[in-house]
Motif scaffolding. Structure first.
Motif, PDB file in Angstrom:
ATOM      1  N   HIS A 189       1.607  41.115  75.756  1.00  0.00           N
ATOM      2  CA  HIS A 189       2.465  41.821  74.790  1.00  0.00           C
ATOM      3  C   HIS A 189       3.082  42.971  75.384  1.00  0.00           C
ATOM      4  O   HIS A 189       2.496  43.830  76.094  1.00  0.00           O
ATOM      5  N   THR A 190       4.236  43.373  75.116  1.00  0.00           N
ATOM      6  CA  THR A 190       4.897  44.593  75.583  1.00  0.00           C
ATOM      7  C   THR A 190       4.457  45.888  74.897  1.00  0.00           C
ATOM      8  O   THR A 190       3.876  45.791  73.553  1.00  0.00           O
ATOM      9  N   PRO A 191       4.084  46.763  75.479  1.00  0.00           N
ATOM     10  CA  PRO A 191       3.649  48.354  74.795  1.00  0.00           C
ATOM     11  C   PRO A 191       4.506  48.415  73.809  1.00  0.00           C
ATOM     12  O   PRO A 191       5.523  48.496  73.392  1.00  0.00           O
ATOM     13  N   GLY A 192       3.750  48.636  72.532  1.00  0.00           N
ATOM     14  CA  GLY A 192       4.430  49.046  71.283  1.00  0.00           C
ATOM     15  C   GLY A 192       4.490  47.906  70.328  1.00  0.00           C
ATOM     16  O   GLY A 192       5.215  48.156  69.303  1.00  0.00           O
ATOM     17  N   SER A 193       4.469  46.749  70.982  1.00  0.00           N
ATOM     18  CA  SER A 193       4.848  45.515  70.073  1.00  0.00           C
ATOM     19  C   SER A 193       3.789  45.163  68.981  1.00  0.00           C
ATOM     20  O   SER A 193       3.816  44.367  68.105  1.00  0.00           O
ATOM     21  N   VAL A 194       2.336  45.809  69.103  1.00  0.00           N
ATOM     22  CA  VAL A 194       1.521  45.257  68.561  1.00  0.00           C
ATOM     23  C   VAL A 194       1.082  46.441  67.687  1.00  0.00           C
ATOM     24  O   VAL A 194       0.635  47.684  68.353  1.00  0.00           O
ATOM     25  N   ASN A 195       0.737  46.524  66.347  1.00  0.00           N
ATOM     26  CA  ASN A 195       0.288  47.479  65.577  1.00  0.00           C
ATOM     27  C   ASN A 195      -1.284  47.583  65.582  1.00  0.00           C
ATOM     28  O   ASN A 195      -1.988  46.574  65.111  1.00  0.00           O
ATOM     29  N   TYR A 196      -1.991  48.783  65.909  1.00  0.00           N
ATOM     30  CA  TYR A 196      -3.175  48.934  65.857  1.00  0.00           C
ATOM     31  C   TYR A 196      -3.591  49.928  64.772  1.00  0.00           C
ATOM     32  O   TYR A 196      -4.840  50.302  64.790  1.00  0.00           O
ATOM     33  N   ASP A 197      -2.595  50.512  63.909  1.00  0.00           N
ATOM     34  CA  ASP A 197      -3.047  51.543  63.217  1.00  0.00           C
ATOM     35  C   ASP A 197      -2.929  50.831  61.679  1.00  0.00           C
ATOM     36  O   ASP A 197      -2.108  50.520  61.195  1.00  0.00           O
ATOM     37  N   PRO A 198      -4.182  50.630  61.138  1.00  0.00           N
ATOM     38  CA  PRO A 198      -4.317  50.142  59.736  1.00  0.00           C
ATOM     39  C   PRO A 198      -3.610  50.978  58.693  1.00  0.00           C
ATOM     40  O   PRO A 198      -2.998  50.441  57.559  1.00  0.00           O
ATOM     41  N   ALA A 199      -2.958  52.325  58.889  1.00  0.00           N
ATOM     42  CA  ALA A 199      -2.540  53.114  58.121  1.00  0.00           C
ATOM     43  C   ALA A 199      -0.922  52.503  57.959  1.00  0.00           C
ATOM     44  O   ALA A 199      -0.259  52.951  56.884  1.00  0.00           O
ATOM     45  N   GLN A 200      -0.452  51.845  58.859  1.00  0.00           N
ATOM     46  CA  GLN A 200       0.661  51.392  58.968  1.00  0.00           C
ATOM     47  C   GLN A 200       0.988  50.062  58.257  1.00  0.00           C
ATOM     48  O   GLN A 200       2.125  49.685  58.358  1.00  0.00           O
ATOM     49  N   THR A 201      -0.026  49.408  57.728  1.00  0.00           N
ATOM     50  CA  THR A 201      -0.065  48.106  57.073  1.00  0.00           C
ATOM     51  C   THR A 201       0.482  48.213  55.731  1.00  0.00           C
ATOM     52  O   THR A 201       0.236  49.379  55.309  1.00  0.00           O
ATOM     53  N   ASP A 202       1.188  47.353  55.261  1.00  0.00           N
ATOM     54  CA  ASP A 202       1.599  47.274  53.910  1.00  0.00           C
ATOM     55  C   ASP A 202       0.648  47.068  52.898  1.00  0.00           C
ATOM     56  O   ASP A 202       0.452  46.234  52.127  1.00  0.00           O
ATOM     57  N   LYS A 203      -0.377  47.861  52.938  1.00  0.00           N
ATOM     58  CA  LYS A 203      -1.501  47.740  51.972  1.00  0.00           C
ATOM     59  C   LYS A 203      -2.008  49.097  51.306  1.00  0.00           C
ATOM     60  O   LYS A 203      -1.655  50.221  51.879  1.00  0.00           O
ATOM     61  N   ALA A 204      -2.127  49.192  49.926  1.00  0.00           N
ATOM     62  CA  ALA A 204      -2.610  50.437  49.135  1.00  0.00           C
ATOM     63  C   ALA A 204      -3.891  50.871  49.806  1.00  0.00           C
ATOM     64  O   ALA A 204      -4.624  50.101  50.326  1.00  0.00           O
ATOM     65  N   PRO A 205      -4.160  52.039  49.615  1.00  0.00           N
ATOM     66  CA  PRO A 205      -5.244  52.998  50.230  1.00  0.00           C
ATOM     67  C   PRO A 205      -6.572  52.207  49.827  1.00  0.00           C
ATOM     68  O   PRO A 205      -7.607  51.743  50.329  1.00  0.00           O
ATOM     69  N   LEU A 206      -6.485  51.876  48.303  1.00  0.00           N
ATOM     70  CA  LEU A 206      -7.566  51.044  47.729  1.00  0.00           C
ATOM     71  C   LEU A 206      -8.011  49.651  48.208  1.00  0.00           C
ATOM     72  O   LEU A 206      -8.834  49.262  48.393  1.00  0.00           O
ATOM     73  N   ASP A 207      -6.687  48.927  48.353  1.00  0.00           N
ATOM     74  CA  ASP A 207      -7.254  47.532  49.227  1.00  0.00           C
ATOM     75  C   ASP A 207      -7.707  47.745  50.241  1.00  0.00           C
ATOM     76  O   ASP A 207      -8.395  46.837  50.722  1.00  0.00           O
ATOM     77  N   ARG A 208      -7.126  48.828  51.115  1.00  0.00           N
ATOM     78  CA  ARG A 208      -7.876  48.906  52.518  1.00  0.00           C
ATOM     79  C   ARG A 208      -9.299  49.101  52.501  1.00  0.00           C
ATOM     80  O   ARG A 208     -10.080  48.711  53.213  1.00  0.00           O
ATOM     81  N   CYS A 209      -9.644  50.034  51.570  1.00  0.00           N
ATOM     82  CA  CYS A 209     -11.246  50.412  51.348  1.00  0.00           C
ATOM     83  C   CYS A 209     -11.931  49.297  50.868  1.00  0.00           C
ATOM     84  O   CYS A 209     -13.142  49.152  51.461  1.00  0.00           O
ATOM     85  N   MET A 210     -11.558  48.717  49.934  1.00  0.00           N
ATOM     86  CA  MET A 210     -12.166  47.571  49.412  1.00  0.00           C
ATOM     87  C   MET A 210     -12.172  46.419  50.523  1.00  0.00           C
ATOM     88  O   MET A 210     -13.435  45.515  50.812  1.00  0.00           O
ATOM     89  N   GLY A 211     -11.199  46.094  51.498  1.00  0.00           N
ATOM     90  CA  GLY A 211     -11.314  45.112  52.507  1.00  0.00           C
ATOM     91  C   GLY A 211     -12.260  45.708  53.442  1.00  0.00           C
ATOM     92  O   GLY A 211     -12.908  44.963  53.944  1.00  0.00           O
TER      93      GLY A 211
END
Length: 272
Positions: free
Chosen positions: A26-48
């Motif tokens: 994959h090309t640089p920048g094409s893959v997201n490694y930052d969970p904060a940029q996902t379309d999830k609420a902080p509570l959902d990420r915490c429970m996950g």
């Protein structure tokens, strides 16, 4: 032999998952490694995260059937199973399991980032290598079927003993025993297919079943039985395990129940 087949299948499909993930370019920048940029609420990420921790503990469950496995090892009365040999096997198994599962997790996350599926093989379900995925899926089936027989052996034995006591016979008819086992396998399979939120359920089982029997109760019972010197090395290590795994079990239960309740709103029978 059943355990060996299951172990070989597990190592094989883990190897396939790592190899296929490692071939991703994959090309640089094409893959997201930052969970904060996902379309999830902080509570959902915490429970996950809570659910993921107990899912990892679930993968290391096995002490509850270790005695059952050890009981099948003796060849005869002159060649009984020994604790050192059993411990060597357990240590090798845990090391191999860790290398395989963490390799899949690390390489899979490197290949797909936060978009990686719960089952990394699903990320390759369509494409030129779909036949490899199908082969790996069959290995998963064989692995789960093998592990299921080992885990269910105490249940089989309990039911067969009840039948022998009620019927007043010394041995259950092989046809009846085989039919009973097939019925239990089919029943569990149907229930598993009906449930769509498998990852959350696996975390819940890991939190309320695997964590106590594998990680919490053994060191706690050892402390109560051996009564080592307070604040010594063995006392400290075992109490550390009891406290940490107890906390993880509670947090994992909360996260798993939260995930199941969230998924329940969109629940559909036989949904993927």
């Amino acid at each position: 032999m059943v355990s060996l087949v299951g172990a070989l299948m597990s190592m094989s499909y883990c190897t396939i998952a790592v190899a296929m993930s490692g071939t991703i370019r994959h090309t640089p920048g094409s893959v997201n490694y930052d969970p904060a940029q996902t379309d999830k609420a902080p509570l959902d990420r915490c429970m996950g995260i809570f659910n993921a921790l107990t899912s990892i503990l679930f993968a290391y469950g096995g002490h509850n059937v270790a005695l059952e496995i050890q009981a099948t090892l003796p060849i005869d009365q002159q060649h009984p199973s020994s604790v050192p040999a059993m411990m060597k096997g357990v240590n090798v198994t845990f090391i191999a399991t860790g290398l395989a599962y963490f390799a899949v997790s690390i390489v899979g996350f490197w290949a797909f980032g936060t978009a990686v599926a719960d089952n990394v093989l699903l990320s390759f379900a369509r494409g030129p290598h779909s036949w490899v995925v199908a082969m790996a899926d069959m290995m998963v089936v064989v692995h789960v079927a093998s592990a299921f027989q080992v885990y269910m052996q105490p249940v089989y034995q309990l039911v067969e003993n009840a039948i022998k006591a009620r019927a007043g016979v010394e041995r259950v008819n092989p046809i009846v025993a085989t039919s009973l086992r097939l019925f239990l396998v089919v029943l569990v399979t149907v229930v598993g297919i009906i449930i769509p939120f498998f990852s959350n359920l696996m975390g819940l089982i890991g939190a309320i079943c695997i964590t106590p029997t594998t990680f919490l109760l053994p060191p706690l019972l050892w402390l109560l039985y051996k009564r080592p010197a307070k604040w010594g090395y063995e006392w400290s290590v075992n109490w550390f395990l009891v406290i940490i795994t107890g906390i993880l079990g509670v947090l994992g239960t909360i996260g798993s129940i939260y995930g199941i309740i969230s998924a329940w709103h969109t629940y559909k029978v036989l949904a993927a």
